[in-house]
Design an enzyme around this catalytic site. Sequence first.
Site, PDB file in Angstrom:
ATOM      1  N   HIS A 172      30.451  23.156  66.007  1.00 55.81           N
ATOM      2  CA  HIS A 172      29.211  23.051  66.807  1.00 55.81           C
ATOM      3  C   HIS A 172      29.525  22.442  68.184  1.00 55.81           C
ATOM      4  CE1 HIS A 172      25.166  21.742  67.916  1.00 55.81           C
ATOM      5  NE2 HIS A 172      24.643  22.206  66.831  1.00 55.81           N
ATOM      6  N   GLU A 274      28.629  27.851  69.817  1.00 59.18           N
ATOM      7  CA  GLU A 274      29.127  27.434  68.500  1.00 59.18           C
ATOM      8  C   GLU A 274      29.739  28.617  67.731  1.00 59.18           C
ATOM      9  OE1 GLU A 274      25.701  25.562  66.660  1.00 59.18           O
ATOM     10  OE2 GLU A 274      25.019  25.003  68.657  1.00 59.18           O
TER      11      GLU A 274
HETATM   12  O1  TA6 Z   1      23.069  24.689  66.612  1.00 56.42           O
HETATM   13  C1  TA6 Z   1      21.753  24.623  67.084  1.00 56.42           C
HETATM   14  C2  TA6 Z   1      20.965  23.671  66.199  1.00 56.42           C
HETATM   15  O2  TA6 Z   1      20.855  24.174  64.885  1.00 56.42           O
HETATM   16  C3  TA6 Z   1      19.605  23.429  66.847  1.00 56.42           C
HETATM   17  O3  TA6 Z   1      18.560  24.040  66.111  1.00 56.42           O
HETATM   18  C4  TA6 Z   1      19.502  21.900  66.883  1.00 56.42           C
HETATM   19  O4  TA6 Z   1      18.931  21.411  65.699  1.00 56.42           O
HETATM   20  C5  TA6 Z   1      20.961  21.523  67.021  1.00 56.42           C
HETATM   21  O5  TA6 Z   1      21.631  22.398  66.118  1.00 56.42           O
HETATM   22  C6  TA6 Z   1      21.305  20.067  66.837  1.00 56.42           C
HETATM   23  O6  TA6 Z   1      21.141  19.699  65.515  1.00 56.42           O
HETATM   24  P1  TA6 Z   1      21.371  18.135  65.157  1.00 56.42           P
HETATM   25  O7  TA6 Z   1      21.138  18.030  63.682  1.00 56.42           O
HETATM   26  O8  TA6 Z   1      22.789  17.793  65.538  1.00 56.42           O
HETATM   27  O9  TA6 Z   1      20.389  17.369  66.000  1.00 56.42           O
END
Ligand code: TA6
Length: 303
Positions: A172, A274
């Site tokens: 991520h 990601e």
């Molecule tokens: O990768 C995108 C995502 O799934 C968004 O929907 C947002 O929730 C982001 O990840 C961050 O997630 P987190 O749990 O690290 O705040």
Amino acid sequence: MTAHDIAELNQRVGIPGTVTIGRGADEQVWVEVTNRLAEAKIALQGAHLLAWAPHGMAPVIWLSEQAKFAAGKAIRGGVPICWPWFGPHPTAASLPAHGFARTAPWDLHTSASLPNGATYLSFRLMHTAQSHPQWPGVAELELRVIIGQALEMELVTRNPGPQPLVISAALHTYFAVSDVRRVQLRGLDGCEYLDQVSGEVLQQVGPVTIDGEVDRIYLDSTADCLLDDPGLQRRIRIRKRGSRTTVVWNPWIAKAAKLGDVGPEGYLRMLCVETTNAAHDVVTVAAGSAHHLWASYAVEALN
Ligand code: TA6
């Protein structure tokens, strides 16, 4: 982890002058890598890469000024390892988003200096039903990282058990940008995507540009992505293997404020691109086999 543990870890897997294990005031244990090509920092919690920059370059990976470093708390920025599920848990909303690997204590297993001057690190996390009742099954996770002129990351899921494992996952990655309103992300032209903001299924036309909250799962995307940043006069080439979906995310103003750890105007300085096994790209790891999720990042001149 006690001072003795850290000394023992340096003895076992440190490389004097190149790989050093230490602990911050916040009790987080990290690994610092400095070689002739680049420098990087990785927290043992989550095997979470916090920083990487080839020498002479501005940071390539973004880390929030307001990132929280507390045991079991996800760190805002860097490269969170999302596993064994991406996003909300498929059935249990009470479970943490993006799984538990990113907040678990990993072991630094191996380090090595490579002939080209880069540094190789391997982190491991053993998973059993006892360690995480949230998810039945047995798995051995390994994160392999090569820190050099490019950054390579490979998440290996091994299934030593008798039953198949079904996982979704992500590297991520938060990329540092000069101004997210000015960047262009190429390589997704024509791809269908699930727009997580509007709930629509849409098709990308041309480069991705950001002028509001963006949260998209691009389907059947396997080509390199190119993140062009005119403000830093650079292009970040993102290559991947073992992944058919790419997520692009920027929280923009309201969502960033709600998250509370993005920092003032942090949303302008970052863009997540990601490398994922998400949506329909769920992976079944057969008994006795392994899945490799790999990405590499390289900085090029923006010509
Ligand atoms: O990768 C995108 C995502 O799934 C968004 O929907 C947002 O929730 C982001 O990840 C961050 O997630 P987190 O749990 O690290 O705040």
